[in-house]
Design a protein around this motif. Structure first.
Motif, short mmCIF file in Angstrom:
data_model
loop_
_atom_site.label_atom_id
_atom_site.label_comp_id
_atom_site.label_asym_id
_atom_site.label_seq_id
_atom_site.Cartn_x
_atom_site.Cartn_y
_atom_site.Cartn_z
N THR A 259 -10.51 74.64 59.25
CA THR A 259 -9.57 73.76 58.86
C THR A 259 -8.68 73.09 59.40
N GLU B 222 -5.87 72.33 50.49
CA GLU B 222 -6.99 71.21 51.07
C GLU B 222 -6.64 72.40 52.97
N GLY B 235 -5.70 64.55 47.22
CA GLY B 235 -7.09 64.75 48.70
C GLY B 235 -8.19 64.39 47.37
N VAL B 237 -12.14 64.51 47.26
CA VAL B 237 -12.93 64.78 48.53
C VAL B 237 -15.01 64.30 48.59
N ILE B 395 -11.10 61.98 51.69
CA ILE B 395 -10.77 63.00 52.70
C ILE B 395 -11.82 63.84 52.44
N SER B 397 -13.86 67.68 53.52
CA SER B 397 -13.45 68.83 54.25
C SER B 397 -13.64 69.39 55.41
N PHE B 416 -8.93 68.48 46.71
CA PHE B 416 -7.84 68.84 47.44
C PHE B 416 -6.49 69.05 47.42
#
Lengths: 456, 456
Positions: A259, B222, B235, B237, B395, B397, B416
């Motif tokens: 990440t 996140e 978020g 995901v 989003i 990951s 997230f």
């Protein structure tokens, strides 16, 4: 027969027993033999870390062998073993032949071992000839020359020369990666505790004052390609290159590998990689060497960018000043590399340097060098070539040796013999029985010549 | 009160108890707390390696807590713990909230832990509201998600999904560098032996057939900078990037650092350094990531050029094909680097690759994604901004999660929440109590919405 009564021709005719030297050398390698690389009974490397159980065994054998030769044994506070064959005069220090019986974790059968065993053979030869010396002749086994288990090389000769404080040496902890070998304890051990454990913490002070020497001669494999590639047989070592050992820490930030974009990283291992590439460039440009032997990255997880990397750095060069210049340039360059990695998050990496060991360039003693040179010329004189003197050359040592420290207190020099491919610190390190015997004959003559020089 | 009898407004009003969630979360962090970074009582990281004594303690606490909530507990052959709060219907599988309680060696208090604790809090909230679900609702703690101690991440959800054979997982040995931590045994241990040692080798087969799920929802920090830097709160995901984990060996030749010129070296660590620099260049050029987390150089001595280097390589990218392209290019480049180092002695380095883990890119399930999205919009609806929907974003990951494997067998998605500086796998990893509660409220609503969707 007394050394000072020999003729020059008598001295030049002195030779060791090649077969006995080879037999004794490989006999001593039964303790701590390492990785097998060939089919022959002696085709293994060595793994005899300083003060391990295997080291204790070979020490016990060495002492017993020297006692059988009627030597007087002294073990000092660093576990150095001095075995002295008394001479006619009892009021003068002995001339020593010395080296070390410890090895690298993946070392061979000649580095250090040949130096001690050549001393054993020299004394056996004198004994069977009934040769008496004016001053005594000794053989010394120096502790932990390699610096592999306890990470300061030549530490015990360094204490003897009073260049390294005893307390520092006693408190030195073993390297964790080497400590994980089966021969070592599970938790890093100090040198003093390791000495006690194998019963080699002597009571005699470790000092050139308590155990004086008249001179120190050391036979060693070259560990480089010059002799072997030129077909030469003996190197008369006139000097030792300068070197410094450092421990460096690169401190960045642990983050997730999946990440964290590159520009958000302060990746200590990436910074290290750039540093290592740069170190070679800088060292090369000045005719020096720079090497990393130990590295540890933390926390050590596949999906975490390492926030801390520790590594060893070994810089060498023919002149003390050149090594200092490489260090200076690398300090600047490493800072620049660190500053860039992590700049994107305002938390750049930083670098910490610790100097562990500093060995300036050494010039050996003229008297010792000339004894070695005369002996080398005498030993190779019967070779089937026109100009036998061409088989002998002056040479500089790339590696450090205990002779670096003895040279600070007493006249010292060294003898090199060729080793296969110039390879050492490797299980396949090899020196033929002929080359071993040539070197041992040179050291036998050199000691006799030095004894004659002292007392005539 | 039954979920299917609630109004849409009732569902949108569901919130967890922020204070209780925070209290429970930090209570559970008493087992395995790590490096201190601040003065507050909870200002420490975590060091709770999978199947360590600390992991056992938090597992025991988790089971007792869920039993107090009248859950039925199942422990399978991989030590996965499934706690199910029964619903009205007993003939259907439960909807699960899941994540993991193990951490990196230098991890924080939120990665994984928040996911499990949000499930605990969701069930506590349902319990005190007297809310009955149609199907059951479960919380699952997956074993060794981090892959830090046993070097395959998400291994236990992988076995559950029947993507990884049980025997391979049971035989997997812990990483030596991590094994050297005080919590682990002195010799590398297998996963099966570690499960037995802490009494978590269950008898139920580890399989989605033996322990079925209706769906799997996972709340996670996140671990990246997008939410926090945009000031967004949730978020949704939709996908997980592809990644592959490799182990590489570079084999060169051990030689002496002081006597071996650069052109006579086959320095495996120097070759590694060039490879690491190159890996970043190649990955960057394709919008991917490449990272090295573990490195070991042998023999590990200051004055020996390392002849062997082993390291981990983690390549990630938004598409499976991109990761494959990076691998292909690096295989070629690493071979070229290896061929050059040692060419001068005719003994060049060589490289060996082993693929340890291959996780293709994942797309989550539309039904789950829409439950999460609706819940997220509802939870942030009272925020003091004009367009509250802008606080929620779809989003991808960057990290792998157990949801990658559950998604192969059951509808799955993730939520997230922001974490400070996007930082994780670091002791200072931080998610505010507000953000934790926002995420937990979203997962509570998502599970209720999914239950309603199933049975109306």
């Amino acid at each position: 027969m007394l050394t000072t009564e020999l003729s020059e021709a008598d001295v030049s005719a002195l030779r060791v027993n090649k077969e006995r030297l080879a037999k004794d050398l490989h006999h001593s390698c039964q303790w701590g033999y390492g990785i097998r690389w060939g089919d022959g009974s002696t085709d293994t490397g060595m793994q005899r870390l300083a003060l391990s159980e295997e080291d204790k065994s070979v020490r016990d054998w060495f002492i017993q062998t020297m006692k059988d030769l009627k030597c007087q044994i002294t073990v000092d506070e660093m576990g150095n073993i001095f075995a002295v064959r008394p001479g006619k005069r009892t009021d003068v220090p002995a001339t020593f032949i010395g080296s070390h019986l410890d090895t690298q974790p993946t070392g061979g059968r000649y580095d250090g071992i040949l130096g001690v065993l050549s001393g054993v053979e020299a004394l056996k030869r004198m004994d069977e000839m009934g040769l008496e010396t004016e001053g005594g002749v000794g053989v010394v086994n120096w502790t932990n020359e390699e610096g592999a288990r306890f990470p300061v090389s030549m530490i015990a000769s360094g204490v003897w020369a009073e260049c390294i404080p005893l307390a520092k040496a006693h408190d030195l902890k073993e390297v964790p990666t080497v400590a994980s070998l089966p021969t070592a304890a599970s938790a890093p051990e100090t040198m003093k505790s390791a000495l006690q454990k194998i019963d080699y913490l002597g009571s005699v002070p470790c000092s050139y004052k308590a155990t004086p020497m008249a001179a120190h001669f050391e036979l060693h494999i070259e560990q480089g390609p010059h002799l072997v590639s030129a077909g030469q047989r003996v190197g008369v070592v006139t000097a030792v290159q300068a070197y410094r050992w450092y421990r460096l820490n690169v401190i960045g930030r642990d983050t997730h590998t999946g990440t964290t974009a590159f520009e958000h990283r302060a990746d200590a291992l990436y910074a290290f990689s750039c540093m290592m590439v740069r170190a070679r460039e800088v060292a090369k440009s000045r005719g020096c060497l720079a090497s990393v032997g130990i590295i540890e990255a933390k926390p050590g997880s596949v999906n975490t960018v390492p926030g801390t990397v520790s590594f060893s750095l070994d810089i060498r060069g023919p002149e003390t000043e050149l090594v200092a210049e490489v260090e200076k340039e690398l300090r600047k360059d490493f800072d620049a590399i660190a500053a860039e990695e992590g700049a994107g998050i305002g938390k750049p990496c930083r670098v910490e340097w610790t100097l562990d060991f500093d060995s300036p360039a050494v010039k050996f003693h003229e008297d010792c060098i000339s004894c070695v040179q005369d002996s080398a010329h005498a030993v190779v004189a019967d070779a089937p070539v026109a100009d036998t003197k061409s088989l002998v050359r002056p040479i500089m040592s790339g590696a450090g040796h205990d002779s670096v420290f003895t040279s600070k207190r007493v006249p010292t020099s060294m003898i090199f013999v060729p080793c296969k491919d110039g390879l050492s610190h490797h299980p396949e390190e090899f020196c033929s029985a002929n080359d071993c015997a040539t070197g041992a004959s040179v050291i036998l003559q050199a000691v006799v010549r030095y004894d004659r020089k002292r007392f005539t």
